[in-house]
Design a protein around this motif. Structure first.
Motif, PDB file in Angstrom:
ATOM      1  N   ALA A 164       0.796  -1.164  -0.093  1.00  0.00           N
ATOM      2  CA  ALA A 164       0.127   0.126   0.052  1.00  0.00           C
ATOM      3  C   ALA A 164       0.791   1.215   0.166  1.00  0.00           C
ATOM      4  N   TYR A 165       1.758   1.157   0.810  1.00  0.00           N
ATOM      5  CA  TYR A 165       2.877   2.416   0.858  1.00  0.00           C
ATOM      6  C   TYR A 165       3.458   2.680  -0.635  1.00  0.00           C
ATOM      7  N   HIS A 166       3.780   1.505  -1.130  1.00  0.00           N
ATOM      8  CA  HIS A 166       4.190   1.593  -2.685  1.00  0.00           C
ATOM      9  C   HIS A 166       3.239   2.277  -3.432  1.00  0.00           C
ATOM     10  N   ARG A 167       2.086   1.807  -3.630  1.00  0.00           N
ATOM     11  CA  ARG A 167       1.058   2.338  -4.305  1.00  0.00           C
ATOM     12  C   ARG A 167       0.519   3.729  -4.200  1.00  0.00           C
ATOM     13  N   GLU A 168       0.407   4.109  -2.647  1.00  0.00           N
ATOM     14  CA  GLU A 168      -0.216   5.505  -2.374  1.00  0.00           C
ATOM     15  C   GLU A 168       0.982   6.463  -2.467  1.00  0.00           C
ATOM     16  N   TYR A 169       2.219   6.175  -1.943  1.00  0.00           N
ATOM     17  CA  TYR A 169       3.278   7.022  -1.722  1.00  0.00           C
ATOM     18  C   TYR A 169       4.415   6.838  -2.854  1.00  0.00           C
ATOM     19  N   GLY A 170       4.517   5.792  -3.586  1.00  0.00           N
ATOM     20  CA  GLY A 170       5.752   5.690  -4.485  1.00  0.00           C
ATOM     21  C   GLY A 170       6.851   5.184  -3.837  1.00  0.00           C
ATOM     22  N   THR A 171       6.606   4.629  -2.445  1.00  0.00           N
ATOM     23  CA  THR A 171       7.920   4.126  -1.608  1.00  0.00           C
ATOM     24  C   THR A 171       8.589   3.114  -2.439  1.00  0.00           C
ATOM     25  N   ASP A 172       9.800   3.128  -2.330  1.00  0.00           N
ATOM     26  CA  ASP A 172      10.625   2.289  -3.171  1.00  0.00           C
ATOM     27  C   ASP A 172      10.895   1.047  -2.019  1.00  0.00           C
ATOM     28  N   VAL A 173       9.873  -0.103  -2.292  1.00  0.00           N
ATOM     29  CA  VAL A 173      10.007  -1.164  -1.496  1.00  0.00           C
ATOM     30  C   VAL A 173      10.316  -2.565  -1.901  1.00  0.00           C
ATOM     31  N   ALA A 174      10.773  -3.445  -1.263  1.00  0.00           N
ATOM     32  CA  ALA A 174      11.233  -4.941  -1.598  1.00  0.00           C
ATOM     33  C   ALA A 174      10.418  -5.873  -0.553  1.00  0.00           C
ATOM     34  N   ILE A 175      10.112  -6.787  -0.967  1.00  0.00           N
ATOM     35  CA  ILE A 175       9.520  -7.796  -0.049  1.00  0.00           C
ATOM     36  C   ILE A 175      10.245  -9.109  -0.290  1.00  0.00           C
ATOM     37  N   ALA A 176      10.832  -9.700   0.581  1.00  0.00           N
ATOM     38  CA  ALA A 176      11.761 -10.980   0.822  1.00  0.00           C
ATOM     39  C   ALA A 176      10.744 -11.742   1.531  1.00  0.00           C
ATOM     40  N   ARG A 177      10.490 -13.214   0.978  1.00  0.00           N
ATOM     41  CA  ARG A 177       9.741 -14.115   1.816  1.00  0.00           C
ATOM     42  C   ARG A 177      10.868 -15.146   2.087  1.00  0.00           C
ATOM     43  N   ILE A 178      11.238 -14.932   3.346  1.00  0.00           N
ATOM     44  CA  ILE A 178      12.323 -15.997   3.631  1.00  0.00           C
ATOM     45  C   ILE A 178      11.782 -17.347   3.994  1.00  0.00           C
ATOM     46  N   PHE A 179      12.480 -18.370   3.611  1.00  0.00           N
ATOM     47  CA  PHE A 179      12.258 -19.658   4.091  1.00  0.00           C
ATOM     48  C   PHE A 179      13.179 -20.163   5.015  1.00  0.00           C
ATOM     49  N   ASN A 180      13.175 -21.476   5.691  1.00  0.00           N
ATOM     50  CA  ASN A 180      14.010 -21.885   6.843  1.00  0.00           C
ATOM     51  C   ASN A 180      15.365 -21.544   6.353  1.00  0.00           C
ATOM     52  N   THR A 181      15.971 -20.782   7.383  1.00  0.00           N
ATOM     53  CA  THR A 181      17.353 -20.243   7.338  1.00  0.00           C
ATOM     54  C   THR A 181      17.890 -20.945   8.734  1.00  0.00           C
ATOM     55  N   TYR A 182      19.162 -21.205   8.499  1.00  0.00           N
ATOM     56  CA  TYR A 182      20.025 -21.854   9.710  1.00  0.00           C
ATOM     57  C   TYR A 182      21.345 -21.461   9.563  1.00  0.00           C
ATOM     58  N   GLY A 183      22.075 -21.692  10.908  1.00  0.00           N
ATOM     59  CA  GLY A 183      23.715 -21.387  10.677  1.00  0.00           C
ATOM     60  C   GLY A 183      24.030 -20.890  12.082  1.00  0.00           C
ATOM     61  N   PRO A 184      25.459 -20.690  12.109  1.00  0.00           N
ATOM     62  CA  PRO A 184      25.859 -20.066  13.519  1.00  0.00           C
ATOM     63  C   PRO A 184      25.045 -18.782  13.982  1.00  0.00           C
ATOM     64  N   GLY A 185      25.128 -19.000  15.190  1.00  0.00           N
ATOM     65  CA  GLY A 185      24.579 -17.595  15.895  1.00  0.00           C
ATOM     66  C   GLY A 185      23.048 -18.004  16.246  1.00  0.00           C
ATOM     67  N   MET A 186      22.498 -19.107  15.947  1.00  0.00           N
ATOM     68  CA  MET A 186      21.072 -19.133  16.149  1.00  0.00           C
ATOM     69  C   MET A 186      21.049 -19.650  17.690  1.00  0.00           C
ATOM     70  N   ARG A 187      19.888 -19.242  18.509  1.00  0.00           N
ATOM     71  CA  ARG A 187      19.813 -19.657  19.798  1.00  0.00           C
ATOM     72  C   ARG A 187      19.616 -21.145  19.869  1.00  0.00           C
ATOM     73  N   ALA A 188      20.466 -21.689  20.916  1.00  0.00           N
ATOM     74  CA  ALA A 188      20.212 -23.166  21.026  1.00  0.00           C
ATOM     75  C   ALA A 188      18.778 -23.471  21.673  1.00  0.00           C
ATOM     76  N   ASP A 189      18.032 -22.648  22.394  1.00  0.00           N
ATOM     77  CA  ASP A 189      16.824 -22.920  22.795  1.00  0.00           C
ATOM     78  C   ASP A 189      15.516 -22.168  21.978  1.00  0.00           C
ATOM     79  N   ASP A 190      15.897 -21.657  20.982  1.00  0.00           N
ATOM     80  CA  ASP A 190      14.979 -20.943  20.203  1.00  0.00           C
ATOM     81  C   ASP A 190      13.703 -21.976  19.673  1.00  0.00           C
ATOM     82  N   GLY A 191      13.812 -23.166  19.732  1.00  0.00           N
ATOM     83  CA  GLY A 191      12.436 -23.992  19.603  1.00  0.00           C
ATOM     84  C   GLY A 191      12.509 -24.381  17.752  1.00  0.00           C
ATOM     85  N   ARG A 192      13.351 -23.675  17.138  1.00  0.00           N
ATOM     86  CA  ARG A 192      13.497 -24.028  15.590  1.00  0.00           C
ATOM     87  C   ARG A 192      14.152 -25.558  15.416  1.00  0.00           C
TER      88      ARG A 192
END
Length: 326
Positions: A164-192
């Motif tokens: 809506a911001y892009h349509r109404e104001y011309g805001t320069d937007v990008a939408i990333a739909r992130i799928f399951n990501t993993y790697g160093p730095g994850m919390r050991a107890d975050d439940g994923r």
């Protein structure tokens, strides 16, 4: 496709798993970074290496409230949100407010700064998909009142507001739909899935698989995810883009690979399936390849080996207490 460099970036949720890796990459690329995070799922101990960088500024603030006066930015990356089931089920209203008011505040900053706005959305907008693999044109199959809805609908609303911001104001937007990501730095107890499997396997405990384990996931190593986010930010794309790994695996296969690499002889223990747990999850990344020239490069075994090594070297007890604020 265009490419651009950013002088100053604001990253909401920059103290989180993907957010901290994004901040690190931006800093290494010469971008000055302001990180905004309310630490509801962590503490500054989790980003200690960033705090030592001259180009990094940390601001403890809940983005659901108005942002304090800030200088102009040419990139606003909105990653703030509890992202693991453990966290968003513990913080349901906070998750909804972050998706609604937090997104609006970040969008307003991008609009008034004439900045590129990058929304970190999620594959959860597809719900338990009836289309497989999931393309960006798929509208999803989401239970709007189920236990996962606070996260799913917060992200769906955030996407609607961004469009809506892009349509109404011309805001320069990008939408990333992130799928399951993993790697160093994850919390050991975050439940994923991955940190849970790794923590259990390193301790020689049973690796808990929800349901029969035939449900599928597609795992993308965090460095590849960050590459995709930066490629999208640097592009002219305004439509949603899937950022994930199209290699689909059964959860039981992922558990077995973690067990093998950990080398502790942990057995598998099946537990009850989670409510509304998607049976299949796999991105179609045709658009990412076409408009960004991006696809993941890290092999699953290599990524899991690096992740397990990080957890083995880290003091997991300190990581857990740090992220809980103890």
């Amino acid at each position: 496709m265009i490419s651009r460099r950013f002088e100053r970036a604001l990253v909401t949720g920059g103290g989180g798993f993907v957010g901290s890796h994004l901040c690190d990459r931006l800093l290494r690329d010469g971008t000055e970074v302001v990180c905004v995070d309310d630490l509801c799922t962590g503490t500054t101990r989790a980003i200690a290496w960033l705090l030592r960088h001259d180009g990094f500024r940390f601001l403890e603030h809940d983005v659901a409230g108005p942002l304090p006066p800030l200088d102009r930015f040419d990139l606003v990356a909105h990653l703030a949100s509890p992202a693991s089931p453990v966290d968003y089920l513990r913080l349901p209203l906070e998750t909804l407010r972050t998706g609604a008011d937090g997104t609006r505040h970040a969008l307003e900053l991008a609009r008034t700064s004439s900045a590129r706005f990058l929304l970190a959305s999620t594959s959860e907008v597809y719900g338990d998909p009836l289309e497989h693999p999931q393309r960006e044109t798929y509208w999803g199959n989401v239970n709007p009142i189920g236990p996962r809805s606070v996260y799913d609908e917060a992200k769906r609303y955030a996407e609607a507001l961004t469009a809506a911001y892009h349509r109404e104001y011309g805001t320069d937007v990008a939408i990333a739909r992130i799928f399951n990501t993993y790697g160093p730095g994850m919390r050991a107890d975050d439940g994923r899935m991955v940190p849970t499997f790794v923590r259990q396997a390193l301790a020689g405990e049973p690796v808990t698989v929800h349901g029969d384990g035939t449900q599928t996931r597609s795992l993308c190593y965090v460095d590849d995810t960050v590459d995709g986010l930066l490629a999208l930010a640097a592009s002219a794309e305004h439509e949603p883009v899937n950022i994930g790994n199209p290699d689909e695996l059964q959860v039981i296969t992922i558990a077995d690979e973690v067990r093998r690499l950990a080398g502790r002889g942990s057995p598998v223990r099946h537990v009850a399936a989670d409510p509304d747990d998607p049976r299949q999850r796999c991105p179609d990344i045709t658009r990412a390849r076409a408009v960004l020239g991006w696809s993941p490069r890290t092999d699953l075994t290599d990524g899991l080996r690096r992740t397990i090594g990080w957890f083995a070297d880290a003091d997991v007890g300190d990581v857990q207490s740090a992220t809980r604020g103890e």
